[in-house]
Write an enzyme that holds these catalytic residues in place. Structure first.
Site, PDB file in Angstrom:
ATOM      1  N   TYR A   1      -1.518  11.260   2.908  1.00  0.00           N
ATOM      2  CA  TYR A   1      -2.390  11.684   1.811  1.00  0.00           C
ATOM      3  C   TYR A   1      -2.398  13.206   1.679  1.00  0.00           C
ATOM      4  O   TYR A   1      -2.386  13.746   0.564  1.00  0.00           O
ATOM      5  CB  TYR A   1      -3.818  11.192   2.066  1.00  0.00           C
ATOM      6  CG  TYR A   1      -3.989   9.709   1.973  1.00  0.00           C
ATOM      7  CD1 TYR A   1      -4.209   9.084   0.749  1.00  0.00           C
ATOM      8  CD2 TYR A   1      -3.939   8.906   3.116  1.00  0.00           C
ATOM      9  CE1 TYR A   1      -4.370   7.711   0.657  1.00  0.00           C
ATOM     10  CE2 TYR A   1      -4.109   7.538   3.037  1.00  0.00           C
ATOM     11  CZ  TYR A   1      -4.314   6.952   1.800  1.00  0.00           C
ATOM     12  OH  TYR A   1      -4.467   5.580   1.715  1.00  0.00           O
TER      13      TYR A   1
ATOM     14  N   HIS B   1      -7.396  -6.252  -1.176  1.00  0.00           N
ATOM     15  CA  HIS B   1      -6.243  -5.353  -1.088  1.00  0.00           C
ATOM     16  C   HIS B   1      -5.285  -5.716   0.043  1.00  0.00           C
ATOM     17  O   HIS B   1      -4.083  -5.435  -0.044  1.00  0.00           O
ATOM     18  CB  HIS B   1      -6.760  -3.928  -0.875  1.00  0.00           C
ATOM     19  CG  HIS B   1      -5.703  -2.885  -0.715  1.00  0.00           C
ATOM     20  ND1 HIS B   1      -4.991  -2.381  -1.784  1.00  0.00           N
ATOM     21  CD2 HIS B   1      -5.224  -2.247   0.390  1.00  0.00           C
ATOM     22  CE1 HIS B   1      -4.134  -1.469  -1.352  1.00  0.00           C
ATOM     23  NE2 HIS B   1      -4.250  -1.370  -0.036  1.00  0.00           N
TER      24      HIS B   1
ATOM     25  N   ASP C   1       0.843  -1.184   0.000  1.00  0.00           N
ATOM     26  CA  ASP C   1       0.000   0.000   0.000  1.00  0.00           C
ATOM     27  C   ASP C   1       0.890   1.251   0.000  1.00  0.00           C
ATOM     28  O   ASP C   1       1.770   1.381  -0.848  1.00  0.00           O
ATOM     29  CB  ASP C   1      -0.965  -0.060   1.197  1.00  0.00           C
ATOM     30  CG  ASP C   1      -1.983   1.054   1.233  1.00  0.00           C
ATOM     31  OD1 ASP C   1      -2.950   0.994   0.462  1.00  0.00           O
ATOM     32  OD2 ASP C   1      -1.807   1.990   2.029  1.00  0.00           O
TER      33      ASP C   1
END
Length: 282
Positions: free
Chosen positions: A205, A260, A104
């Site tokens: 982010y 994921h 990730d």
């Protein structure tokens, strides 16, 4: 073999202190395991056990924003070049060269580290998230942009943090839709929200607008990309485009029917693919 160093419980860089899980044979070749969002070093436990059985030493840090001693203020403190520099400090402390594995966001750091500091990387294994340039290309030309809608949502101050603590709320529902089971959601609440690591994780982010997109993006170390076809967040087009940026041996491994969360959902096939890269770097 790598030059043995004493067991590490932490390391310092940029005035910050990072917690590290150091396990496996102390004289084994070093494999650095980089977690993603919203997880910590513990996400690698099952994969690491397989690596230890084959003689490898693993170093799994709680990265910037996650370790209590490494939570600087302001989103600029989480720019990708600083995340890369943190990993470089750990690798240099561990002997100067290592195999690097990331999942990730940890995969983005691993790719970026291999590009910026190839002299410190023996091999690269990236799980779930492809080469950053391939990902950005897919964001504007495929449905990847729709899959990544949450990246824009995470830019909103305070709201994601507020919603994350809501049991059964939209954040938990989104994570469950992406494949997290009850145990994984509970770990998120305990090890991320309760531990105070969520603001730092979200800061990765929020630092994206400051990402440097210049420089040569080509990867020159032997690499394996592991992707799962049940991934809600990363589409096939972004993954398949990664080969364009390789100037070294490269393999794409696709895990069918896996979501994921590869390190915790499919640790055995993930470890198999990682070991294949470690043992056959060329």
């Amino acid at each position: 073999m790598s030059t043995p160093v004493d067991r590490l419980t932490s390391f310092t860089h940029d005035g910050l202190t990072f917690d590290v899980v150091d396990a496996g044979p102390v004289d084994g070749d070093v494999v650095v395991l980089l977690h993603g969002f919203p997880e910590r070093a513990s996400s690698w436990e099952q994969v690491a056990a397989r690596l230890h059985a084959q003689g490898y030493r693993t170093l799994a840090p709680d990265q910037r924003g996650y370790s209590p001693g490494a939570r600087p203020k302001g989103r600029r403190a989480y720019r990708i070049e600083l995340l890369v520099a943190d990993v470089a400090a750990l690798v240099e402390l561990a002997g100067g060269r290592a195999h690097v594995v990331g999942h990730d966001w940890g995969a983005i750091v691993a790719w970026s580290f291999a590009i910026a500091r190839p002299e410190l990387v023996r091999t690269l294994t990236a799980l779930s998230v492809p080469h950053p340039a391939s990902f950005l290309h897919a964001m504007t030309r495929t449905t990847q942009g729709l899959k990544s809608w949450y990246m824009a949502a995470f830019q909103i101050p305070a709201v994601p943090e507020l919603l994350a603590g809501w049991r059964g709320g939209p954040v938990e529902r989104w994570m469950r839709a992406g494949g997290m089971d009850d145990a994984a959601v509970e770990r998120f609440q305990r090890d991320i929200v309760g531990y105070g690591a969520l603001p730092g994780g979200l800061a990765w982010y929020r630092a994206m607008p400051f990402m440097d997109r210049g420089g040569d993006p080509r990867v020159t170390v032997p690499t394996t990309m592991i992707w799962s076809d049940g991934d809600l967040y990363i589409g096939r087009a972004a993954v398949e485009g990664a080969a364009r940026f390789m100037d070294a041996p490269y393999e794409l491994v696709v895990l069918p029917g896996v979501s994921h969360w590869i390190p915790t959902e499919a640790p055995e096939p993930a470890a198999d693919a990682i070991l294949a890269r470690l043992e056959s770097p060329a």
